[in-house]
Design a protein around this motif. Structure first.
Motif, PDB file in Angstrom:
ATOM      1  N   HIS A   1       0.832  -1.207   0.000  1.00 42.43           N
ATOM      2  CA  HIS A   1       0.000   0.000   0.000  1.00 42.43           C
ATOM      3  C   HIS A   1       0.865   1.255   0.000  1.00 42.43           C
ATOM      4  N   ILE A   2       1.896   1.265   0.824  1.00 40.94           N
ATOM      5  CA  ILE A   2       2.771   2.437   0.901  1.00 40.94           C
ATOM      6  C   ILE A   2       3.504   2.644  -0.421  1.00 40.94           C
ATOM      7  N   GLN A   3       3.981   1.556  -1.010  1.00 43.21           N
ATOM      8  CA  GLN A   3       4.697   1.651  -2.277  1.00 43.21           C
ATOM      9  C   GLN A   3       3.834   2.251  -3.382  1.00 43.21           C
ATOM     10  N   ASN A   4       2.531   2.016  -3.322  1.00 47.15           N
ATOM     11  CA  ASN A   4       1.606   2.497  -4.351  1.00 47.15           C
ATOM     12  C   ASN A   4       0.930   3.810  -3.968  1.00 47.15           C
ATOM     13  N   SER A   5       1.402   4.424  -2.901  1.00 51.19           N
ATOM     14  CA  SER A   5       0.795   5.668  -2.446  1.00 51.19           C
ATOM     15  C   SER A   5       1.700   6.857  -2.758  1.00 51.19           C
ATOM     16  N   GLU A   6       1.188   8.044  -2.478  1.00 52.84           N
ATOM     17  CA  GLU A   6       1.978   9.259  -2.700  1.00 52.84           C
ATOM     18  C   GLU A   6       3.093   9.405  -1.682  1.00 52.84           C
ATOM     19  N   TYR A   7       3.119   8.523  -0.677  1.00 57.05           N
ATOM     20  CA  TYR A   7       4.126   8.601   0.376  1.00 57.05           C
ATOM     21  C   TYR A   7       5.242   7.576   0.194  1.00 57.05           C
ATOM     22  N   SER A   8       5.309   6.976  -0.963  1.00 54.35           N
ATOM     23  CA  SER A   8       6.300   5.918  -1.195  1.00 54.35           C
ATOM     24  C   SER A   8       7.731   6.409  -1.001  1.00 54.35           C
ATOM     25  N   ARG A   9       7.962   7.695  -1.227  1.00 52.32           N
ATOM     26  CA  ARG A   9       9.322   8.240  -1.089  1.00 52.32           C
ATOM     27  C   ARG A   9       9.840   8.122   0.339  1.00 52.32           C
ATOM     28  N   ILE A  10       8.950   8.004   1.295  1.00 55.73           N
ATOM     29  CA  ILE A  10       9.359   7.895   2.683  1.00 55.73           C
ATOM     30  C   ILE A  10      10.125   6.598   2.924  1.00 55.73           C
ATOM     31  N   LEU A  11       9.820   5.568   2.146  1.00 53.47           N
ATOM     32  CA  LEU A  11      10.471   4.269   2.320  1.00 53.47           C
ATOM     33  C   LEU A  11      11.979   4.354   2.128  1.00 53.47           C
ATOM     34  N   ASP A  12      12.444   5.317   1.342  1.00 55.03           N
ATOM     35  CA  ASP A  12      13.880   5.457   1.094  1.00 55.03           C
ATOM     36  C   ASP A  12      14.647   5.850   2.351  1.00 55.03           C
ATOM     37  N   SER A  13      13.944   6.331   3.375  1.00 52.48           N
ATOM     38  CA  SER A  13      14.598   6.773   4.605  1.00 52.48           C
ATOM     39  C   SER A  13      14.388   5.806   5.768  1.00 52.48           C
ATOM     40  N   ILE A  14      13.886   4.596   5.470  1.00 54.19           N
ATOM     41  CA  ILE A  14      13.592   3.610   6.511  1.00 54.19           C
ATOM     42  C   ILE A  14      14.527   2.409   6.381  1.00 54.19           C
ATOM     43  N   ASP A  15      15.129   2.011   7.485  1.00 57.60           N
ATOM     44  CA  ASP A  15      15.953   0.795   7.503  1.00 57.60           C
ATOM     45  C   ASP A  15      15.117  -0.446   7.783  1.00 57.60           C
ATOM     46  N   LEU A  16      14.175  -0.341   8.708  1.00 59.49           N
ATOM     47  CA  LEU A  16      13.318  -1.468   9.088  1.00 59.49           C
ATOM     48  C   LEU A  16      11.872  -1.004   9.122  1.00 59.49           C
ATOM     49  N   LEU A  17      10.997  -1.815   8.519  1.00 59.98           N
ATOM     50  CA  LEU A  17       9.580  -1.502   8.520  1.00 59.98           C
ATOM     51  C   LEU A  17       8.787  -2.706   9.023  1.00 59.98           C
ATOM     52  N   VAL A  18       7.983  -2.496  10.054  1.00 58.68           N
ATOM     53  CA  VAL A  18       6.986  -3.483  10.462  1.00 58.68           C
ATOM     54  C   VAL A  18       5.669  -3.017   9.859  1.00 58.68           C
ATOM     55  N   ASP A  19       5.044  -3.853   9.025  1.00 61.38           N
ATOM     56  CA  ASP A  19       3.870  -3.400   8.282  1.00 61.38           C
ATOM     57  C   ASP A  19       2.649  -4.275   8.515  1.00 61.38           C
ATOM     58  N   GLY A  20       1.502  -3.701   8.222  1.00 67.06           N
ATOM     59  CA  GLY A  20       0.246  -4.432   8.258  1.00 67.06           C
ATOM     60  C   GLY A  20      -0.570  -4.155   9.499  1.00 67.06           C
ATOM     61  N   PRO A  21      -1.885  -4.239   9.381  1.00 65.36           N
ATOM     62  CA  PRO A  21      -2.754  -3.994  10.535  1.00 65.36           C
ATOM     63  C   PRO A  21      -2.646  -5.122  11.553  1.00 65.36           C
ATOM     64  N   TYR A  22      -2.842  -4.790  12.809  1.00 65.27           N
ATOM     65  CA  TYR A  22      -2.901  -5.828  13.828  1.00 65.27           C
ATOM     66  C   TYR A  22      -4.252  -6.520  13.732  1.00 65.27           C
ATOM     67  N   ILE A  23      -4.230  -7.863  13.607  1.00 62.01           N
ATOM     68  CA  ILE A  23      -5.449  -8.663  13.552  1.00 62.01           C
ATOM     69  C   ILE A  23      -5.493  -9.534  14.800  1.00 62.01           C
TER      70      ILE A  23
END
Length: 215
Positions: free
Chosen positions: A110-132
């Motif tokens: 979702h982030i990759q396909n959003s207008e905020y994808s550029r933020i990923l370039d500044s992240i070393d580790l990402l925990v993603d997805g909603p808590y279920i």
């Protein structure tokens, strides 16, 4: 000056990512997962708003005081709901030679396909997805439910490092007159939520400034 809704700030912890880190909690969340351990961060209030430069100064001061700070972890709430503040914080952290970790309820796709994808370039580790809630797990470091993923966005970290196979931990702290829970929430949290601060203080023998860790 860009502002951020900041709910909490921990100067030094080893519960929110690799090594000792500064942990920053943004307030406000549009995802609002059922069973979230931070429902008190769903909404923002004006008392939480601060200039980003004030947050940057807090980070500078922590680095002066602690020589072993490895990185900054950003949690929430939902960090991507304040995209400009998030990006500025991550870029500032990188300039300070700090690693960056972000916990998001949005998926990487979702982030990759959003207008905020550029933020990923500044992240070393990402925990993603909603808590279920029905997919809750307790055997994955820094992961709340089995649908969530841990993504190595740069080569700064990799899955073979010992820190990623350690057990989850929880820590209780008295802060600003409140009992706060950090790290991975265990069943103890439900018991605490049913009690008042006085009974918890008596049961756990916590005094102002004391910390209790549980793994």
């Amino acid at each position: 000056m860009l502002k951020v809704y900041l709910a909490d700030f921990i100067e030094r912890t080893d519960l929110e990512g690799p090594g000792y880190r500064i942990a920053v909690w943004f307030s406000g969340c549009s995802i609002r997962c059922k069973g979230c351990c931070n429902p008190h961060l769903f909404d923002q209030n004006e008392d939480q708003k601060m200039d980003l430069e004030e947050l940057f100064n807090k980070i500078r001061e922590v680095q002066k005081f602690y020589s072993d700070i490895e990185g900054v972890s950003v949690l929430g709430g939902e960090p991507f709901d304040q995209p400009e503040a998030l990006l500025s914080l991550l870029k500032f952290s990188k300039r300070r030679n700090l690693s960056t970790m972000v916990f998001s309820g949005y998926t990487l796709k979702h982030i990759q396909n959003s207008e905020y994808s550029r933020i990923l370039d500044s992240i070393d580790l990402l925990v993603d997805g909603p808590y279920i809630e029905s997919k809750r797990v307790e055997n994955r470091r820094w992961i709340g439910s089995s649908n969530q993923g841990l993504h190595f966005m740069t080569d700064r970290y990799n899955a073979s490092m010992p820190c990623f196979s350690m057990p989850n931990e929880m820590e209780l702290k008295w802060k600003d007159g409140e009992l706060r829970i950090y790290g991975f929430p265990l069943n103890l949290v439900a018991e605490i939520e049913k009690s008042n601060k006085n009974s918890i203080s008596k049961t756990l023998n916590i005094l102002e400034g004391d910390d209790i860790k549980h793994s």
